[in-house]
Design a protein around this motif. Sequence first.
Motif, mmCIF file in Angstrom:
data_model
loop_
_atom_site.group_PDB
_atom_site.id
_atom_site.type_symbol
_atom_site.label_atom_id
_atom_site.label_comp_id
_atom_site.label_asym_id
_atom_site.label_seq_id
_atom_site.Cartn_x
_atom_site.Cartn_y
_atom_site.Cartn_z
ATOM 1 N N GLN A 17 -0.547 -3.983 -10.556
ATOM 2 C CA GLN A 17 -1.547 -4.823 -9.904
ATOM 3 C C GLN A 17 -1.159 -5.156 -8.463
ATOM 4 O O GLN A 17 -1.999 -5.539 -7.653
ATOM 5 C CB GLN A 17 -1.768 -6.122 -10.692
ATOM 6 C CG GLN A 17 -0.606 -7.107 -10.659
ATOM 7 C CD GLN A 17 0.471 -6.799 -11.687
ATOM 8 O OE1 GLN A 17 0.427 -5.761 -12.350
ATOM 9 N NE2 GLN A 17 1.415 -7.708 -11.836
ATOM 10 N N ASN A 18 0.119 -4.996 -8.129
ATOM 11 C CA ASN A 18 0.590 -5.318 -6.789
ATOM 12 C C ASN A 18 0.661 -4.111 -5.861
ATOM 13 O O ASN A 18 0.936 -4.262 -4.678
ATOM 14 C CB ASN A 18 1.996 -5.938 -6.853
ATOM 15 C CG ASN A 18 2.016 -7.246 -7.612
ATOM 16 O OD1 ASN A 18 1.000 -7.904 -7.736
ATOM 17 N ND2 ASN A 18 3.172 -7.600 -8.140
ATOM 18 N N VAL A 19 0.454 -2.923 -6.416
ATOM 19 C CA VAL A 19 0.630 -1.683 -5.645
ATOM 20 C C VAL A 19 -0.680 -0.902 -5.637
ATOM 21 O O VAL A 19 -1.219 -0.570 -6.694
ATOM 22 C CB VAL A 19 1.761 -0.815 -6.242
ATOM 23 C CG1 VAL A 19 1.963 0.441 -5.408
ATOM 24 C CG2 VAL A 19 3.065 -1.624 -6.343
ATOM 25 N N THR A 20 -1.187 -0.611 -4.458
ATOM 26 C CA THR A 20 -2.424 0.159 -4.313
ATOM 27 C C THR A 20 -2.088 1.529 -3.742
ATOM 28 O O THR A 20 -1.552 1.637 -2.637
ATOM 29 C CB THR A 20 -3.415 -0.558 -3.387
ATOM 30 O OG1 THR A 20 -3.673 -1.872 -3.890
ATOM 31 C CG2 THR A 20 -4.727 0.213 -3.298
ATOM 32 N N HIS B 54 -8.877 -6.847 1.473
ATOM 33 C CA HIS B 54 -8.701 -7.281 0.086
ATOM 34 C C HIS B 54 -7.256 -7.256 -0.392
ATOM 35 O O HIS B 54 -6.888 -8.039 -1.277
ATOM 36 C CB HIS B 54 -9.569 -6.423 -0.837
ATOM 37 C CG HIS B 54 -11.035 -6.589 -0.610
ATOM 38 N ND1 HIS B 54 -11.720 -7.729 -0.957
ATOM 39 C CD2 HIS B 54 -11.968 -5.770 -0.055
ATOM 40 C CE1 HIS B 54 -12.993 -7.612 -0.642
ATOM 41 N NE2 HIS B 54 -13.175 -6.421 -0.084
ATOM 42 N N LYS B 55 -6.441 -6.376 0.163
ATOM 43 C CA LYS B 55 -5.057 -6.272 -0.302
ATOM 44 C C LYS B 55 -4.066 -6.985 0.619
ATOM 45 O O LYS B 55 -3.066 -7.519 0.162
ATOM 46 C CB LYS B 55 -4.653 -4.800 -0.445
ATOM 47 C CG LYS B 55 -5.453 -4.010 -1.470
ATOM 48 C CD LYS B 55 -5.091 -4.404 -2.902
ATOM 49 C CE LYS B 55 -6.009 -5.463 -3.495
ATOM 50 N NZ LYS B 55 -5.622 -5.806 -4.880
ATOM 51 N N LEU C 92 0.843 -1.182 0.000
ATOM 52 C CA LEU C 92 0.000 0.000 0.000
ATOM 53 C C LEU C 92 0.881 1.235 0.000
ATOM 54 O O LEU C 92 1.867 1.296 0.745
ATOM 55 C CB LEU C 92 -0.905 0.014 1.235
ATOM 56 C CG LEU C 92 -1.809 -1.205 1.454
ATOM 57 C CD1 LEU C 92 -2.484 -1.134 2.820
ATOM 58 C CD2 LEU C 92 -2.850 -1.305 0.352
ATOM 59 N N VAL C 93 0.522 2.231 -0.816
ATOM 60 C CA VAL C 93 1.253 3.493 -0.870
ATOM 61 C C VAL C 93 0.267 4.612 -0.541
ATOM 62 O O VAL C 93 -0.707 4.824 -1.277
ATOM 63 C CB VAL C 93 1.880 3.728 -2.256
ATOM 64 C CG1 VAL C 93 2.578 5.092 -2.294
ATOM 65 C CG2 VAL C 93 2.861 2.611 -2.606
ATOM 66 N N TYR D 178 -10.327 1.834 4.919
ATOM 67 C CA TYR D 178 -9.186 1.139 5.516
ATOM 68 C C TYR D 178 -9.479 -0.356 5.637
ATOM 69 O O TYR D 178 -8.608 -1.197 5.348
ATOM 70 C CB TYR D 178 -8.900 1.695 6.915
ATOM 71 C CG TYR D 178 -8.312 3.075 6.977
ATOM 72 C CD1 TYR D 178 -7.953 3.788 5.834
ATOM 73 C CD2 TYR D 178 -8.099 3.692 8.214
ATOM 74 C CE1 TYR D 178 -7.410 5.061 5.920
ATOM 75 C CE2 TYR D 178 -7.543 4.958 8.310
ATOM 76 C CZ TYR D 178 -7.216 5.647 7.164
ATOM 77 O OH TYR D 178 -6.674 6.899 7.253
ATOM 78 N N ALA D 179 -10.684 -0.681 6.087
ATOM 79 C CA ALA D 179 -11.052 -2.086 6.262
ATOM 80 C C ALA D 179 -10.972 -2.834 4.942
ATOM 81 O O ALA D 179 -10.477 -3.967 4.883
ATOM 82 C CB ALA D 179 -12.467 -2.183 6.856
#
Length: 388
Positions: free
Chosen positions: A297-300, A368-369, A40-41, A362-363
């Motif tokens: 796809q790996n970075v939100t 999901h991530k 997460l960023v 946040y939840a």
Amino acid sequence: MNRRNFLTLTGTFTGGTLLLPDFLHAFGSQSNLLLGEQCLVFIQLNGGNDGLNTFIPFEDALYYDLRSNIAINKNSVISKNKGMGFHPALKDFATMQQNGDLTVIQNVGYPEPNRSHFRSQEIWQTASDSNKYLNNGWLGRFLDLQCKEHEPTAGVNFDSIDTLSLKGNEPNSITVKDPSRFKMRMNSEETVKLSDNPQLDFVRKIANSVSEGSDDIQKALAKSTSEITYPKTALGKNLEWIARLIKGNLNSKVYYTSQNGYDTHDNQINIHQRNLTELNDAIYSFYNELKKAQLLQNVTIVVFSEFGRRVKDNGNGTDHGTAAPMFIIGGNTKGKIIGNNPNLTDLDNGDLKYDIDFRSVYASLLQHKMDFDYSKIGIQNKALQGIF
């Protein structure tokens, strides 16, 4: 030991370029660090971003009536969709949404909102109720439960100050201002005991931890290069560093940075245009870097601010308000617009009423991530559906 003495001692090991928080405790044992490549960023917009001039209700006549001095011309609004559209400075936000890679979450806030910058940031960073005070950040609590043992770079904050969001019982995060400027100040042969005093011995232990984290960061940077030209702004540089660490397999779960300047009480048109341009350009470079490396796809990416602005302008700007949009980019987001358009006919003392609690966002991120049960860190709101 107070914060000033602590930083003075540890600064000798870091050259003053790694900033250490004052909440560190003895190392303990926790559950395994979550495996996988997801991270997460977070990009925090400090000062209270004006959501109504960011994602604009251009078809609502009240928007122009209440903001006669600062409203964005309807013809300038871009990527129009169901009565909403982006500020013209966010042309690449529009592109990312058209690509299906950007979700807008409208009217995000919390009950009994606080209009103080410091307190509202604290609420967002701890995920507390507005009338409760927590000592640890929501991401720090998450990392406490996800780290089997001390992980100095499970979270990395790029800023000149540490963030409460990453504060936990264990020092599982590190704050870095400029990783190109710090070098290792010691190795295992050079490590010495500072004193028989337990407090000073504790500082030595933390200094060793910082060296370990800085070494991991340097190794990741050595394995990566930038393939995209980033804007020469503070945010652009921070996102470039983050991209290189991700590409260099640092394997941090959380990256955090911020952009200042959103407290637009005066001269809002010009200031907001400049800030949003910097935001747009930095994030789009980061986005393209991740796409090129096949890592999007790996970075939100999560973009948020501590509150929005009041609906009616004050003549040349806006004062502190409440609800505002959040933006989620990458991470296989569905690219939707979630939530109702702002209701300018039903205000709370001149402010927007929130529809979506930020803790439900946040939840969703944790569930999901990170495949994590968010209730374990005290978040009681149900996860917002439809983001991923």
